[in-house]
Structure formats: structure tokens, C-alpha cells
Design an enzyme around this catalytic site. Structure first.
Site, PDB file in Angstrom:
ATOM      1  N   GLU A   1       0.803  -1.217   0.000  1.00 27.23           N
ATOM      2  CA  GLU A   1       0.000   0.000   0.000  1.00 27.23           C
ATOM      3  C   GLU A   1       0.840   1.273   0.000  1.00 27.23           C
ATOM      4  O   GLU A   1       0.340   2.348  -0.322  1.00 27.23           O
ATOM      5  CB  GLU A   1      -0.957  -0.011   1.198  1.00 27.23           C
ATOM      6  CG  GLU A   1      -2.050  -1.066   1.043  1.00 27.23           C
ATOM      7  CD  GLU A   1      -3.080  -1.026   2.144  1.00 27.23           C
ATOM      8  OE1 GLU A   1      -2.797  -0.434   3.208  1.00 27.23           O
ATOM      9  OE2 GLU A   1      -4.171  -1.599   1.951  1.00 27.23           O
TER      10      GLU A   1
ATOM     11  N   GLU B   1       7.172 -21.530   8.697  1.00 24.37           N
ATOM     12  CA  GLU B   1       7.551 -20.606   9.766  1.00 24.37           C
ATOM     13  C   GLU B   1       8.571 -21.210  10.725  1.00 24.37           C
ATOM     14  O   GLU B   1       9.195 -20.494  11.502  1.00 24.37           O
ATOM     15  CB  GLU B   1       6.326 -20.151  10.554  1.00 24.37           C
ATOM     16  CG  GLU B   1       5.697 -21.210  11.441  1.00 24.37           C
ATOM     17  CD  GLU B   1       4.601 -20.613  12.321  1.00 24.37           C
ATOM     18  OE1 GLU B   1       4.770 -20.651  13.540  1.00 24.37           O
ATOM     19  OE2 GLU B   1       3.597 -20.122  11.779  1.00 24.37           O
TER      20      GLU B   1
END
Length: 294
Positions: free
Chosen positions: A82, A113
Site C-alpha cells: 500500500e 515458519e
């Protein structure tokens, strides 16, 4: 070790969550969410330090790289993506890396992860250098992928920061600036996409917005480097020119076109009554700060 994490504790207020009415569930979620900004407030000094380092990093040609797994990784990518249309930066200036790669944005990649080596490889692939700032994000504060990334960053000589939602988190040991927001237990035990995720999103908003202000991407409270990539943003660009120069829509549109769609240039042209060439030169000399260019 999970039993030691406040984000994994059971919330005493929601022991009968499955027996509550929809209204009761929504009300208690709202009440719990209200505690997040207060928890963040306690970490303002640490956030300020990280913002100052981020500004320094970008000014010397480095990049901000967010690193996380699951929700934390997705939020880092969201913030990075963004920044491009909002502040008119290149996609490489602020980047987000997630354990498991781009496909992990949509579908969980099991086990990704848990690998420190995977983070090291990901940072190598984006050509990490000592000029960069790596910010590790993990609600638990113990994610191996994030720890591996911070270790790699320190080996390279890059500056390191971290965002966790537990105090005394493990990732803080590998960060030069550690942000630890104690969001506490979730209404749904262990679901850290809730309060912890909200805290991470708010802090990332603070870091990117304050950093972009610090490198001249904002004039007053206007996003003057917005990229007019669609009709809505073209109209927003014209409104920004109107508001910054206190002119009418027709004049703003005229200078928007004369400045080839560059909002900053149009504002400087109107307020200093100069040509596009002079406006561009003023902005170049002022390193993009409109106020200095004026």
C-alpha cells in the site's frame, strides 16, 4: 513454551464464548479491541526510534524489509504494497517477505515458519545489504523464520527491528530496536489474528506513514506523492491540488495536466507561479519536500 506467552492464555471473560449470543460476542470483541491502542501507547518511544532509523535508511538508499509468517507476514506485505500507490515509491523501497513465499498470502504453507534457513535464503534472494532495515514481525515473538531473518540481517550488517505482542520475546534479542506490545489473551484462545493482528497493523501504519512524512512524501496532511493509477486516484489528485493551493477544480485540473499528472509539481507551479521546469528543479533541490520547494 507456549504456556508462558500471554497471547496463548485463556481469556477469563470468554470462558463460555460458545454459549454467548451474537450480540454478546460482538460487544466483548469490541471491548477487547479497545485495549489495543492503550497497549501500543506504552511503546511509542520504541516506535519513534524505529521510525527515525527507517527515515535514515531510506535517505541513504536502503530499503525497509518486513519479515513474518502467517498473519504477521501478510500484514507486513499489506503495508509494503500500500505504500506504493499512497506515497509514489518504487515497490522495492518497502518490501514484505512471508514464510512460504507469495503463495502463503492465500494458503498456509505448513512448516515454513519453523525454518530459520528459509528466511536467510529469502533475504539473500532480495539481495539484502548493510544499507537495509529488516523488521521482524511475530505475535508470539518466537517464530523461527523471523529469528533466522534477524540473524541473517545482523550478519550482513543491516539494521534490525522487531514487533512482538509478548513481553521479553525471543525475537527482541536479535533486534536493535524492539517493540513489544502486550495485547494479552484473545477472546478465542491463541487466535492472534485478532488483538495481536490489530496491534501489528496499527504499528505498521505508524511506522510507514511517519517514515514517509519524514522523507517528504506529505505536504501538510496531504498525500502529494499519490500515484493517479485509476479514475478515483486521478480525482483525488486534483482535489489534493485544490486543497493545497486553495484553488478551484478547473484550475487544479488545468495544472494537473500541465504537470503531467504530478501533484507536487502542480502545487509548486500554482503557488510560486513558475514553469514546470522550475517547479521540478525546486523539488529536486528540496529533496521532494513541497514546503521547502515553496
Amino acid at each position: 513454551m507456549l504456556e508462558k506467552l500471554s497471547t496463548e492464555n485463556r481469556n477469563a471473560r470468554t470462558m463460555n464464548l460458545d454459549e454467548m449470543s451474537t450480540t454478546e460476542i460482538l460487544k466483548i470483541m469490541n471491548e477487547e479491541d479497545r485495549t489495543v491502542p492503550l497497549a501500543i501507547q506504552k511503546e511509542i518511544k520504541a516506535i519513534e526510534k524505529l521510525v527515525q532509523q527507517a527515515i535514515h535508511t531510506l535517505k541513504r538508499g536502503g530499503r525497509i524489509i518486513y519479515l513474518g509468517a502467517g498473519t504477521s507476514g501478510r500484514l507486513g506485505i499489506l503495508d509494503a504494497v500500500e505504500c506504493v500507490p499512497t506515497f509514489g515509491i518504487s515497490p522495492d523501497m518497502v518490501r514484505g517477505l512471508i514464510a512460504g513465499g507469495e503463495k502463503a498470502m492465500m494458503i498456509a504453507v505448513e512448516g515454513a515458519e519453523d525454518s530459520e534457513e528459509l528466511a536467510s535464503r529469502d533475504l539473500t534472494e532480495v539481495s539484502l545489504t548493510e544499507k537495509d532495515l529488516v523488521i521482524g514481525i511475530a505475535a508470539s515473538g518466537r517464530t523461527p523464520y523471523v529469528i533466522g531473518g534477524l540473524k541473517k540481517a545482523r550478519q550482513v550488517g543491516a539494521y534490525t527491528g522487531s514487533i512482538a505482542c509478548n513481553k521479553d520475546s525471543e525475537i527482541s534479542n536479535y533486534a536493535e530496536i524492539a517493540i513489544e506490545i502486550k495485547t494479552g489473551s484473545e477472546i478465542l484462545t491463541g487466535s492472534t489474528r485478532l488483538k495481536a493482528g490489530t496491534a501489528q497493523k496499527l504499528v505498521l501504519n505508524m511506522i510507514s506513514t511517519a517514515t514517509m512524512i519524514g522523507i517528504g512524501k506529505v505536504y501538510k496532511n496531504l498525500m502529494v506523492d499519490v500515484q493517479p493509477t485509476n479514475l478515483k486516484l486521478i480525482e483525488r489528485s486534483k482535489r489534493i491540488i485544490m486543497q493545497a493551493s486553495e484553488t478551484d477544480y478547473q484550475t487544479a485540473g488545468k495544472f494537473y495536466n500541465a504537470a503531467n499528472g504530478n501533484v507536487k509539481t502542480a502545487i509548486v507551479m500554482i503557488l510560486t507561479k513558475c514553469s514546470i521546469e522550475e517547479a521540478q528543479n525546486r523539488l529536486k533541490q528540496s529533496e521532494g519536500f513541497v514546503k521547502k520547494a515553496l
